[in-house]
Motif scaffolding. Structure first.
Motif, PDB file in Angstrom:
ATOM      1  N   PHE A  13      45.237  29.812  41.619  1.00 35.39           N
ATOM      2  CA  PHE A  13      43.932  29.901  42.271  1.00 35.39           C
ATOM      3  C   PHE A  13      43.542  31.374  42.344  1.00 35.39           C
ATOM      4  CE2 PHE A  13      45.757  25.978  43.932  1.00 35.39           C
ATOM      5  CZ  PHE A  13      44.709  25.084  43.726  1.00 35.39           C
ATOM      6  N   GLY A  14      42.318  31.683  41.960  1.00 37.11           N
ATOM      7  CA  GLY A  14      41.889  33.070  41.950  1.00 37.11           C
ATOM      8  C   GLY A  14      42.229  33.714  40.612  1.00 37.11           C
ATOM      9  N   GLY A  15      42.442  35.020  40.637  1.00 39.30           N
ATOM     10  CA  GLY A  15      42.737  35.746  39.407  1.00 39.30           C
ATOM     11  C   GLY A  15      41.471  36.249  38.732  1.00 39.30           C
ATOM     12  N   GLY A  16      41.627  36.890  37.608  1.00 40.36           N
ATOM     13  CA  GLY A  16      40.503  37.480  36.883  1.00 40.36           C
ATOM     14  C   GLY A  16      40.177  38.868  37.406  1.00 40.36           C
ATOM     15  N   ARG A  17      38.934  39.268  37.174  1.00 38.47           N
ATOM     16  CA  ARG A  17      38.512  40.607  37.601  1.00 38.47           C
ATOM     17  C   ARG A  17      37.129  40.558  38.249  1.00 38.47           C
ATOM     18  NH1 ARG A  17      41.523  44.853  35.877  1.00 38.47           N
ATOM     19  NH2 ARG A  17      43.185  44.357  34.367  1.00 38.47           N
ATOM     20  N   THR A  18      36.860  41.537  39.109  1.00 31.97           N
ATOM     21  CA  THR A  18      35.556  41.642  39.751  1.00 31.97           C
ATOM     22  C   THR A  18      34.545  42.212  38.766  1.00 31.97           C
ATOM     23  OG1 THR A  18      35.887  43.901  40.551  1.00 31.97           O
ATOM     24  CG2 THR A  18      36.716  42.082  41.939  1.00 31.97           C
ATOM     25  N   PHE A  20      33.369  45.026  38.831  1.00 29.44           N
ATOM     26  CA  PHE A  20      33.752  46.413  38.550  1.00 29.44           C
ATOM     27  C   PHE A  20      35.141  46.488  37.916  1.00 29.44           C
ATOM     28  CE2 PHE A  20      30.775  46.490  42.123  1.00 29.44           C
ATOM     29  CZ  PHE A  20      29.785  47.313  41.594  1.00 29.44           C
ATOM     30  N   ARG A  21      35.614  45.368  37.361  1.00 28.09           N
ATOM     31  CA  ARG A  21      36.861  45.294  36.590  1.00 28.09           C
ATOM     32  C   ARG A  21      38.104  45.501  37.444  1.00 28.09           C
ATOM     33  NH1 ARG A  21      36.130  42.358  32.849  1.00 28.09           N
ATOM     34  NH2 ARG A  21      37.971  43.181  31.777  1.00 28.09           N
ATOM     35  N   ARG A  22      37.976  45.287  38.733  1.00 24.61           N
ATOM     36  CA  ARG A  22      39.161  45.353  39.581  1.00 24.61           C
ATOM     37  C   ARG A  22      39.870  44.000  39.569  1.00 24.61           C
ATOM     38  NH1 ARG A  22      36.373  48.290  44.842  1.00 24.61           N
ATOM     39  NH2 ARG A  22      36.025  50.341  43.869  1.00 24.61           N
ATOM     40  N   PRO A  23      41.183  43.991  39.470  1.00 24.51           N
ATOM     41  CA  PRO A  23      41.887  42.702  39.407  1.00 24.51           C
ATOM     42  C   PRO A  23      41.784  41.923  40.712  1.00 24.51           C
ATOM     43  CG  PRO A  23      43.455  44.525  39.585  1.00 24.51           C
ATOM     44  CD  PRO A  23      42.098  45.145  39.371  1.00 24.51           C
ATOM     45  N   ILE A  24      41.627  40.609  40.597  1.00 16.80           N
ATOM     46  CA  ILE A  24      41.587  39.711  41.755  1.00 16.80           C
ATOM     47  C   ILE A  24      42.944  39.027  41.859  1.00 16.80           C
ATOM     48  CG2 ILE A  24      40.488  37.680  42.764  1.00 16.80           C
ATOM     49  CD1 ILE A  24      38.012  38.341  41.078  1.00 16.80           C
ATOM     50  N   PRO A  25      43.599  39.121  43.011  1.00 13.54           N
ATOM     51  CA  PRO A  25      44.914  38.477  43.144  1.00 13.54           C
ATOM     52  C   PRO A  25      44.820  36.965  42.915  1.00 13.54           C
ATOM     53  CG  PRO A  25      44.472  39.947  44.999  1.00 13.54           C
ATOM     54  CD  PRO A  25      43.197  39.810  44.254  1.00 13.54           C
ATOM     55  N   ALA A  26      45.870  36.388  42.347  1.00 12.65           N
ATOM     56  CA  ALA A  26      45.924  34.948  42.095  1.00 12.65           C
ATOM     57  C   ALA A  26      47.083  34.336  42.871  1.00 12.65           C
ATOM     58  CB  ALA A  26      46.101  34.675  40.601  1.00 12.65           C
ATOM     59  N   VAL A  27      46.831  33.180  43.484  1.00 12.78           N
ATOM     60  CA  VAL A  27      47.880  32.425  44.167  1.00 12.78           C
ATOM     61  C   VAL A  27      48.544  31.503  43.151  1.00 12.78           C
ATOM     62  CG1 VAL A  27      48.369  30.703  45.935  1.00 12.78           C
ATOM     63  CG2 VAL A  27      46.721  32.526  46.391  1.00 12.78           C
ATOM     64  N   HIS A  28      49.842  31.618  43.019  1.00 14.70           N
ATOM     65  CA  HIS A  28      50.606  30.791  42.081  1.00 14.70           C
ATOM     66  C   HIS A  28      51.085  29.544  42.831  1.00 14.70           C
ATOM     67  CE1 HIS A  28      50.988  34.009  38.944  1.00 14.70           C
ATOM     68  NE2 HIS A  28      50.664  34.737  40.013  1.00 14.70           N
ATOM     69  N   PRO A 278      53.283  34.244  47.287  1.00 11.72           N
ATOM     70  CA  PRO A 278      52.593  33.465  46.261  1.00 11.72           C
ATOM     71  C   PRO A 278      51.680  34.294  45.368  1.00 11.72           C
ATOM     72  CG  PRO A 278      51.651  33.045  48.435  1.00 11.72           C
ATOM     73  CD  PRO A 278      52.896  33.852  48.646  1.00 11.72           C
ATOM     74  N   TYR A 279      51.325  35.512  45.810  1.00 11.70           N
ATOM     75  CA  TYR A 279      50.521  36.397  44.971  1.00 11.70           C
ATOM     76  C   TYR A 279      51.381  37.154  43.964  1.00 11.70           C
ATOM     77  CZ  TYR A 279      46.508  35.637  48.042  1.00 11.70           C
ATOM     78  OH  TYR A 279      45.473  35.072  48.738  1.00 11.70           O
ATOM     79  N   HIS A 280      52.652  37.329  44.277  1.00  8.71           N
ATOM     80  CA  HIS A 280      53.555  38.081  43.407  1.00  8.71           C
ATOM     81  C   HIS A 280      54.896  37.347  43.317  1.00  8.71           C
ATOM     82  CE1 HIS A 280      50.710  41.421  43.515  1.00  8.71           C
ATOM     83  NE2 HIS A 280      50.692  41.307  44.821  1.00  8.71           N
ATOM     84  N   PRO A 281      54.997  36.322  42.472  1.00 13.35           N
ATOM     85  CA  PRO A 281      56.257  35.562  42.356  1.00 13.35           C
ATOM     86  C   PRO A 281      57.412  36.472  41.979  1.00 13.35           C
ATOM     87  CG  PRO A 281      54.470  34.448  41.203  1.00 13.35           C
ATOM     88  CD  PRO A 281      53.948  35.804  41.591  1.00 13.35           C
ATOM     89  N   PRO A 282      58.592  36.234  42.539  1.00 14.05           N
ATOM     90  CA  PRO A 282      59.748  37.080  42.226  1.00 14.05           C
ATOM     91  C   PRO A 282      60.193  36.894  40.789  1.00 14.05           C
ATOM     92  CG  PRO A 282      60.406  35.173  43.529  1.00 14.05           C
ATOM     93  CD  PRO A 282      58.912  35.167  43.506  1.00 14.05           C
TER      94      PRO A 282
END
Length: 323
Positions: A13-18, A20-28, A278-282
């Motif tokens: 859920f989420g992800g991609g870029r804004t 202004f090309r800033r990354p959007i965090p994604a929930v895994h 969930p935004y940064h899986p180990p």
């Protein structure tokens, strides 16, 4: 055949870029998940809140689309990354029974109107055929025909759930997704609804995917169990084998933490225990920070789901030992 095959399923859920090309965090939410449900089987899905069970269920019925991977029914792909499923076809094959029976029914419509909708739009029945089928559906779920002209608020929780089951049966599906279908009901009513579901499975040759937190219910209702942790299946086995000889340390802790499963009680975990982000899986095994068996290899790579005993798979480098 009513067989379900899930391969490499991923949901973010989420992800991609804004702009202004800033990354959007994604929930895994679901990560590289795969399993099979045999025809006529009841597969239980268990795990802590937030492990991805409900997200998986929603993808199986088309309420969410996979980010990656594929879902097949009887070899036919019905949901895959990059392809919207044919919801009409999917709804005729798979139906969803919700956790809260009262909120899942439209309060402005009578039971007749609620049950008639799938008969008209999915089965294409005319008025005469619908009336005949409505009487059959009410008989299947042990409700009186005069209830058809009442509204949802006039029913108890158990009766409302029976109506929800009748609505699912109206589409004549092959597979039912049961998302905590008895958790909102009294214990005595739970038994009645579970017995009804077992009878309907035999009568209509249905296949069930049963999602629950109640391991006591899972043990008595399901044929096999898949244990989820942080979006992945970490163990899968027949219900008796999994409850008596779990392989994964997480499964052991899950069983030991629930009263009434006849297991020893583990000491509580420390408040400082590290839970997965969930935004940064180990990089390695997500359960490693909580696992008493964890070693260096657990923190560097994620173990694959593999056979440890016949019909018993687990994703663990250092499984539990049994006599």
């Amino acid at each position: 055949m009513n067989k379900v095959e899930v391969t490499g399923l991923v949901k973010r859920f989420g992800g991609g870029r804004t702009l202004f090309r800033r990354p959007i965090p994604a929930v895994h939410a679901v990560r590289d998940l795969g399993f099979r449900v045999r025809p006529g089987e009841i597969l239980g899905i268990v795990g802590e809140s937030g492990c991805g069970k409900s997200t998986l269920a929603k993808m199986l019925v088309g309420l969410e689309y996979p980010t990656d991977g594929e879902i097949r029914f009887d070899g036919e792909p019905l949901a895959a990354a990059g392809h919207k499923p044919n919801l009409k076809v999917l709804s005729r094959r798979v139906q969803y029974i919700f956790q809260d029976p009262n909120s899942s029914l439209n309060p402005r419509k009578t039971i007749r109107e609620i049950l008639s909708a799938p008969l008209k739009h999915l089965r294409g029945m005319n008025a005469e055929e619908r009336e005949r089928r409505l009487a059959e559906l009410m008989e299947h779920v042990n409700l009186r025909p005069e209830f058809l002209d009442r509204y949802p608020h006039e029913f108890s929780g158990g009766q409302a759930q029976r109506i929800g089951i009748a609505r699912a049966l109206a589409a004549e599906p092959d597979i039912l997704i049961l998302d905590e279908p008895v958790s909102a009901l009294d214990v005595s009513v739970q038994a009645q609804v579970l017995n009804l579901l077992k009878r309907l499975r035999e009568e209509f040759q249905l296949t069930y995917l049963f999602i629950s937190h109640d391991l006591g219910v899972v043990r008595n209702f399901c044929d096999r169990v898949a244990v989820m942790y942080f979006g992945r299946i970490v163990e899968e086995a027949g219900v008796d084998d999994l409850f008596s000889r779990p392989i994964h340390p997480y499964t052991r802790r899950l069983l030991d933490s629930v009263p009434g499963v006849e297991t020893r009680v583990l000491p509580p975990e420390s408040d400082a225990v590290e839970l997965p982000d969930p935004y940064h899986p180990p990089q390695g095994c997500a359960f490693a920070p909580r696992c008493p068996n964890a070693r260096d290899d657990c923190r560097t790579s994620d173990p694959e789901l593999a056979d440890h005993r016949p019909e018993h798979r687990a994703a663990c480098y250092h499984p539990l030992e049994h006599p």
